[in-house]
Scaffold this motif. Sequence first.
Motif, PDB file in Angstrom:
ATOM      1  N   UNK A 189      79.978  53.206  24.613  1.00  0.00           N
ATOM      2  CA  UNK A 189      80.200  53.082  23.040  1.00  0.00           C
ATOM      3  C   UNK A 189      81.457  54.226  22.320  1.00  0.00           C
ATOM      4  N   UNK A 190      81.721  55.132  22.931  1.00  0.00           N
ATOM      5  CA  UNK A 190      82.647  55.945  22.176  1.00  0.00           C
ATOM      6  C   UNK A 190      83.837  55.207  22.281  1.00  0.00           C
ATOM      7  N   UNK A 193      84.090  52.245  19.932  1.00  0.00           N
ATOM      8  CA  UNK A 193      84.217  52.441  18.496  1.00  0.00           C
ATOM      9  C   UNK A 193      85.640  53.248  18.335  1.00  0.00           C
ATOM     10  N   UNK A 194      86.216  53.806  19.451  1.00  0.00           N
ATOM     11  CA  UNK A 194      87.479  54.227  19.122  1.00  0.00           C
ATOM     12  C   UNK A 194      88.645  53.256  19.191  1.00  0.00           C
ATOM     13  N   UNK A 198      89.383  49.506  12.332  1.00  0.00           N
ATOM     14  CA  UNK A 198      88.362  50.027  11.458  1.00  0.00           C
ATOM     15  C   UNK A 198      88.866  49.868   9.966  1.00  0.00           C
ATOM     16  N   UNK A 199      88.081  49.508   8.929  1.00  0.00           N
ATOM     17  CA  UNK A 199      88.646  49.491   7.607  1.00  0.00           C
ATOM     18  C   UNK A 199      88.974  50.766   7.033  1.00  0.00           C
ATOM     19  N   UNK A 200      88.539  51.988   7.515  1.00  0.00           N
ATOM     20  CA  UNK A 200      88.778  53.095   7.105  1.00  0.00           C
ATOM     21  C   UNK A 200      89.935  53.849   7.841  1.00  0.00           C
TER      22      UNK A 200
ATOM     23  N   UNK B 193      88.293  58.709  16.983  1.00  0.00           N
ATOM     24  CA  UNK B 193      87.999  57.253  16.104  1.00  0.00           C
ATOM     25  C   UNK B 193      86.554  56.801  16.943  1.00  0.00           C
ATOM     26  N   UNK B 194      86.062  57.154  17.909  1.00  0.00           N
ATOM     27  CA  UNK B 194      84.987  56.777  18.636  1.00  0.00           C
ATOM     28  C   UNK B 194      83.949  57.618  18.171  1.00  0.00           C
ATOM     29  N   UNK B 195      84.054  58.855  17.566  1.00  0.00           N
ATOM     30  CA  UNK B 195      82.863  59.556  17.136  1.00  0.00           C
ATOM     31  C   UNK B 195      82.885  59.668  15.676  1.00  0.00           C
ATOM     32  N   UNK B 196      84.083  59.513  15.042  1.00  0.00           N
ATOM     33  CA  UNK B 196      83.820  59.435  13.496  1.00  0.00           C
ATOM     34  C   UNK B 196      83.042  58.467  12.965  1.00  0.00           C
ATOM     35  N   UNK B 197      82.260  59.077  11.744  1.00  0.00           N
ATOM     36  CA  UNK B 197      81.265  58.098  11.187  1.00  0.00           C
ATOM     37  C   UNK B 197      82.283  56.954  10.665  1.00  0.00           C
ATOM     38  N   UNK B 198      81.675  55.470  10.497  1.00  0.00           N
ATOM     39  CA  UNK B 198      82.455  54.412  10.230  1.00  0.00           C
ATOM     40  C   UNK B 198      81.590  53.262   9.218  1.00  0.00           C
ATOM     41  N   UNK B 199      82.316  53.103   8.325  1.00  0.00           N
ATOM     42  CA  UNK B 199      81.540  52.279   7.135  1.00  0.00           C
ATOM     43  C   UNK B 199      81.008  51.071   8.034  1.00  0.00           C
ATOM     44  N   UNK B 200      81.667  50.453   8.915  1.00  0.00           N
ATOM     45  CA  UNK B 200      81.519  49.089   9.545  1.00  0.00           C
ATOM     46  C   UNK B 200      80.619  49.261  10.571  1.00  0.00           C
ATOM     47  N   UNK B 201      79.989  50.571  10.766  1.00  0.00           N
ATOM     48  CA  UNK B 201      79.230  50.841  12.045  1.00  0.00           C
ATOM     49  C   UNK B 201      78.101  49.794  12.099  1.00  0.00           C
ATOM     50  N   UNK B 204      73.101  49.406  15.804  1.00  0.00           N
ATOM     51  CA  UNK B 204      72.604  49.858  16.875  1.00  0.00           C
ATOM     52  C   UNK B 204      73.429  51.281  17.414  1.00  0.00           C
ATOM     53  N   UNK B 205      74.485  51.607  17.041  1.00  0.00           N
ATOM     54  CA  UNK B 205      75.153  52.761  17.194  1.00  0.00           C
ATOM     55  C   UNK B 205      74.517  53.906  16.766  1.00  0.00           C
ATOM     56  N   UNK B 208      71.661  55.145  18.820  1.00  0.00           N
ATOM     57  CA  UNK B 208      71.901  55.262  20.309  1.00  0.00           C
ATOM     58  C   UNK B 208      70.979  56.418  20.816  1.00  0.00           C
TER      59      UNK B 208
END
Lengths: 213, 213
Positions: A189-190, A193-194, A198-200, B193-201, B204-205, B208
């Motif tokens: 997962x990490x 996501x990493x 990402x839009x941000x 990037x893997x652990x930051x909050x993401x608007x497009x998340x 399921x994440x 977790x």
Amino acid sequence: MTEASTTVRRGRPRNEQAREAILDVAMESLLAHGVAAMNMDAVAAAAGVSKATIYRWWPSKETLAMDALYRTWESAPIAPDTGSLRDDLRNLLWPWTELIARRPYGRVIAGLLGQVVTDPDFALTYRARFLDQRRDHGRMILQQAIARGEIPARTRIETVLDMLYGPVYHRLMHGHAPLDHIFIDGVVDIVLDGIHPRPDRQPRHETADSETP
Amino acid sequence: MTEASTTVRRGRPRNEQAREAILDVAMESLLAHGVAAMNMDAVAAAAGVSKATIYRWWPSKETLAMDALYRTWESAPIAPDTGSLRDDLRNLLWPWTELIARRPYGRVIAGLLGQVVTDPDFALTYRARFLDQRRDHGRMILQQAIARGEIPARTRIETVLDMLYGPVYHRLMHGHAPLDHIFIDGVVDIVLDGIHPRPDRQPRHETADSETP
């Protein structure tokens, strides 16, 4: 000796049976005692062969240990193309991790690493079997995801491979935390996501240094 | 012997000087030959002490090797609180990686791991020095970032620590790719990037599984 064509499943050639018996016994001995304490006399006796037979195929106990470990690890299946990077990476890591988490494989690897760091020829063979082959699978999976447009073409593939395999080896070798399903899912997962677009995303990430090829 | 209070910087007590000389010589020997080939007679001769002196402080060459490595690695500075998680993690990883990338430390670790996997008491001390202490620093840095609101409170801290240290150990031990600045920055970038909050998340994440405490 019987014909191979008719006996391929029911009766293997005697040489092959002896090889398998030696590798079976060696793997049990390695898991129980490690490479340093593995005794070739005991392996020969338990496998029902002479020590000369073992040394005809393996010049040292380290090479026997490497083959025994290789045969065991290669039994962990890899299903490379589900069409989903997350599923592909879980399939890449989990069956292998489940296998190595069940027995003290860290002990076997530690013994082999002792030979890796003192014998460059052994190191080449060791890496080709235990690292390169699994990295090749992982690299293919990541390249398929790039081709599908699932992750960016700039993805640092070599670094990502170390971030998938490194944490598993780390827990295997040092034994500080469990090698379980939750851990593998967290790693995947990490990493995902990493590396996902990402839009941000900040501009500094877009211009990150590329890897050396 | 001179008074410690007046000589703390210019002249150390003789015991302390002998200890340092032994550790210096041991570290050079370890880097040159590894733990298995380290010779206590040669260490004693080069350090100008008797072998009995060495064995009074270190019951085995593995414990001497562990202390020598520990003293060297602890010289890598850690600056824990810059107010930025990215900078904190780079400061955590880079000075240590730069230190271990310069010399064949993988050889020393491989030798110690051989002892770790066969000696549970040694393993406890080894982990306390080489893993737990650095993980404690990393954990503190991540908890500070959670307290600042920089990363989510649900961050899987133990998994993240393995994803920071695991890849470095992996390259150190197996030698398949360089331990350079680009690699460390890549590891930190992907983890962040893997652990930051993401608007497009995806949902399921968010749900977790949490880590075992």
